[in-house]
Structures are given as structure tokens and as C-alpha cells.
Design a protein around this motif. Structure first.
Motif, mmCIF file in Angstrom:
data_model
loop_
_atom_site.group_PDB
_atom_site.id
_atom_site.type_symbol
_atom_site.label_atom_id
_atom_site.label_comp_id
_atom_site.label_asym_id
_atom_site.label_seq_id
_atom_site.Cartn_x
_atom_site.Cartn_y
_atom_site.Cartn_z
ATOM 1 N N CYS A 1 87.059 3.939 -3.557
ATOM 2 C CA CYS A 1 88.378 4.117 -3.678
ATOM 3 C C CYS A 1 88.760 3.882 -5.100
ATOM 4 C CB CYS A 1 88.844 2.938 -2.784
ATOM 5 S SG CYS A 1 90.453 2.898 -2.890
ATOM 6 N N ILE A 2 89.523 4.988 -5.396
ATOM 7 C CA ILE A 2 89.950 4.848 -6.945
ATOM 8 C C ILE A 2 91.649 4.474 -6.892
ATOM 9 C CG2 ILE A 2 88.595 6.857 -7.405
ATOM 10 C CD1 ILE A 2 90.909 8.924 -7.246
ATOM 11 N N GLY A 3 92.146 3.966 -6.100
ATOM 12 C CA GLY A 3 93.420 3.504 -5.865
ATOM 13 C C GLY A 3 94.425 4.537 -6.304
ATOM 14 N N CYS A 4 94.349 5.712 -5.750
ATOM 15 C CA CYS A 4 95.217 6.622 -5.827
ATOM 16 C C CYS A 4 96.529 6.654 -4.801
ATOM 17 C CB CYS A 4 94.452 8.113 -5.626
ATOM 18 S SG CYS A 4 93.910 8.648 -3.964
ATOM 19 N N HIS A 5 96.208 5.891 -3.704
ATOM 20 C CA HIS A 5 97.312 5.626 -2.853
ATOM 21 C C HIS A 5 97.642 6.975 -1.913
ATOM 22 C CE1 HIS A 5 98.959 1.598 -4.121
ATOM 23 N NE2 HIS A 5 98.145 2.018 -5.109
ATOM 24 N N ALA A 6 96.771 7.912 -2.014
ATOM 25 C CA ALA A 6 97.006 9.242 -0.998
ATOM 26 C C ALA A 6 97.002 8.755 0.276
ATOM 27 C CB ALA A 6 96.011 10.264 -1.574
ATOM 28 N N CYS A 7 96.095 7.823 0.663
ATOM 29 C CA CYS A 7 96.132 7.383 1.902
ATOM 30 C C CYS A 7 97.276 6.983 2.656
ATOM 31 C CB CYS A 7 94.815 6.484 2.358
ATOM 32 S SG CYS A 7 94.935 4.867 1.536
ATOM 33 N N ALA A 8 97.976 5.946 1.600
ATOM 34 C CA ALA A 8 99.362 5.399 2.071
ATOM 35 C C ALA A 8 100.442 6.333 2.052
ATOM 36 C CB ALA A 8 99.591 4.220 1.045
ATOM 37 N N VAL A 9 100.498 7.205 1.244
ATOM 38 C CA VAL A 9 101.518 8.312 1.084
ATOM 39 C C VAL A 9 101.458 9.090 2.489
ATOM 40 C CG1 VAL A 9 102.576 10.310 -0.030
ATOM 41 C CG2 VAL A 9 101.827 8.078 -1.166
ATOM 42 N N ALA A 10 100.035 9.555 2.697
ATOM 43 C CA ALA A 10 99.835 10.351 3.848
ATOM 44 C C ALA A 10 100.154 9.735 5.287
ATOM 45 C CB ALA A 10 98.466 11.033 3.895
ATOM 46 N N CYS A 11 100.075 8.584 5.289
ATOM 47 C CA CYS A 11 100.393 7.898 6.566
ATOM 48 C C CYS A 11 102.072 7.762 6.719
ATOM 49 C CB CYS A 11 99.924 6.319 6.419
ATOM 50 S SG CYS A 11 100.158 5.406 7.813
ATOM 51 N N VAL A 12 102.632 7.523 5.427
ATOM 52 C CA VAL A 12 104.216 7.464 5.756
ATOM 53 C C VAL A 12 104.578 8.691 6.124
ATOM 54 C CG1 VAL A 12 106.178 7.350 4.031
ATOM 55 C CG2 VAL A 12 104.219 5.554 3.987
ATOM 56 N N SER A 13 103.997 9.946 5.576
ATOM 57 C CA SER A 13 104.635 11.133 5.687
ATOM 58 C C SER A 13 104.233 11.724 7.205
ATOM 59 C CB SER A 13 103.822 12.196 4.709
ATOM 60 O OG SER A 13 104.515 13.654 5.147
ATOM 61 N N GLU A 14 103.058 11.158 7.643
ATOM 62 C CA GLU A 14 102.555 11.648 9.015
ATOM 63 C C GLU A 14 103.318 10.897 10.247
ATOM 64 O OE1 GLU A 14 100.455 13.332 12.150
ATOM 65 O OE2 GLU A 14 100.313 13.953 9.816
ATOM 66 N N ASN A 15 103.551 9.676 10.073
ATOM 67 C CA ASN A 15 104.239 8.975 10.893
ATOM 68 C C ASN A 15 105.565 8.843 10.829
ATOM 69 O OD1 ASN A 15 101.946 8.102 12.895
ATOM 70 N ND2 ASN A 15 101.242 7.217 10.829
#
Length: 250
Positions: free
Chosen positions: A40-54
Motif C-alpha cells: 500500500c502506497i497511500g494513494c487513496h485510490a481505493c477510498a475514492v473508487a468506493c465513494v464513486s461506486e456507491n
């Protein structure tokens, strides 16, 4: 021995293993997530993708990425820890719900019935991981200006995007407002609506470091099962007796 990287792209393997799991009897599938903190490099892509998806509103975050600085100056570095819902085997949030609006499904995922939830927020207090949020009907565009020609006004295209219905749980929700999840407790559910159509959770597909692994723990040939056997594996707050189904590799 640590799990070895597959020769093919990890997403390709996980998609193949997902298809294998979906072809099984659903009662024999157990969804598990493993997060490799070394990748994990702390890019927060997972957090952003989750917000967008849901279609998550302000204040509702299913997968925050916690950050910590460790070491002593000048020898310091940052450590990142993504924190989805732990999908506990013994979820405290289920026991406290007065209307049985939350429960574990047959694949081990804790889910919420938005039609039944009364917004009491007992589950938010009970969760030792802070993995639940309450939807207070916020909109990102509430504080934006309103005038002709604006691209990001309250009545412009951005507001239309915010009004879009969430795809959660594969249900045809109405546009954001009455009858939508407003007023309810909300949480990560491993993107149940995506799994139903053969897609991996959005946090998994968006991870550029392939730090998030997902699959069927009951499949002995799966990569997630291999990761679970690593000597680097640990789970958060195991002393709570919750038995999380999200594992970490140190």
C-alpha cells in the motif's frame, strides 16, 4: 514463507477465482479480504473508487486510509492502513440493532436493510473499528454557488451526479432523497452488487499496488487463501473476539 506474486496480473487471477466461486453453491462461499500493507502506497485510490461506486455523500466513507508517521527524525516514514468493514464473524453491530436491520449473509458479509433501519445509530457505537457511518443527507454541492453558466453549481451537472441513486445491494433505489439510504446507517459490504454480476469490489480493482486481495476463503487454491497462511498475517483488535474476515500482511 510469504505468498509469492503470481506470474500473471493479480487482478486476472482474482477474476478467474471469483468466477470459480460464483459457480459454486453460494452457501459454500466465504468472502475474505487481505490487505498487504507492504504494497500500500497511500494513494487513496481505493477510498475514492468506493465513494464513486456507491455514490457516498459527505461524512460517509466506507474505506478510509489511516496514516501514521513512524520513526524518529530524520529517519521517519509514513505507514498506511486501509480500513474497510471487518465483516466480523461475531459482529457487535448485529447484536445491538433493535430492529434486526443488520445481519450476516451466508457468504460472511455483514449487510444492512435500509428499508428496516431506523437510524438509531446503536451499531455505530458498538463497532470497535469505527467502520459504520450515518447518512445525514449531506450533499457536496450544498455550499457551492448558484448562477448561470457555472459548471459546479447546485443546479448544474455536479448536483445531478449527487442525486443519482446508489447501486448498493443490487436494488433499484430512488434518486437520493426520500426512500434512499438517507437517515440510515451505512457501511462497506464488499460491493455486493458488483459480486452479483461477476465483478470484484471497486477498492480491489482500483488498487494500483495490488495491495488488496479478495476471494473465497473456502477455495484452497485461491490467492486469498495463500495470503491467509502467511506468517506476516494479522487482524485488527483480535482481543475483542470479533474474528474479522479482513486480514492484513505486515
Amino acid at each position: 514463507m510469504s505468498p509469492s506474486l503470481p506470474s500473471e496480473d493479480l487482478l486476472v487471477r482474482m477474476h478467474r477465482e471469483l468466477a470459480r466461486a460464483l459457480a459454486k453453491d453460494p452457501d459454500k462461499v466465504k468472502w475474505v479480504m487481505v490487505i498487504d500493507l507492504a504494497r500500500c502506497i497511500g494513494c487513496h485510490a481505493c477510498a475514492v473508487a468506493c465513494v464513486s461506486e456507491n455514490k457516498l455523500p459527505p461524512g460517509v466513507v466506507y474505506r478510509p486510509v489511516m496514516e501514521e508517521e513512524i520513526g524518529v527524525y530524520p529517519n521517519v516514514r509514513r505507514r498506511f492502513l486501509p480500513r474497510p468493514c471487518m465483516q466480523c464473524e461475531n459482529p457487535p453491530c448485529v447484536a445491538v440493532c433493535p430492529v434486526t436491520a443488520t445481519w450476516k449473509n451466508k457468504q460472511g458479509v455483514t449487510v444492512i436493510d435500509y428499508d428496516r433501519c431506523i437510524g438509531c445509530r446503536y451499531c455505530l457505537t458498538a463497532c470497535p473499528y469505527g467502520a459504520r457511518c450515518s447518512d445525514f443527507a449531506g450533499f457536496y454541492t450544498n455550499a457551492t454557488a448558484e448562477a448561470d453558466g457555472l459548471l459546479l453549481g447546485r443546479k448544474a451537472a455536479a448536483k445531478g451526479y449527487e442525486d443519482a441513486a446508489t447501486p448498493e445491494y443490487g436494488k433499484a433505489w430512488p434518486p437520493r432523497g426520500h426512500g434512499s439510504p438517507i437517515g440510515n446507517a451505512r457501511k462497506c459490504h464488499f460491493c455486493q452488487h458488483r459480486l452479483a454480476v461477476g465483478q470484484l469490489p471497486s477498492c480491489v480493482t482500483s488498487c494500483i499496488g495490488r495491495a488488496t486481495v479478495f476471494g473465497d476463503a473456502n477455495d484452497p487454491a485461491s490467492y486469498v487463501r495463500e495470503c491467509m497462511g502467511s506468517p506476516r498475517v494479522f487482524r485488527l483488535k483480535e482481543e475483542q473476539g470479533t474474528q474479522p474476515n479482513v486480514y492484513y500482511l505486515a
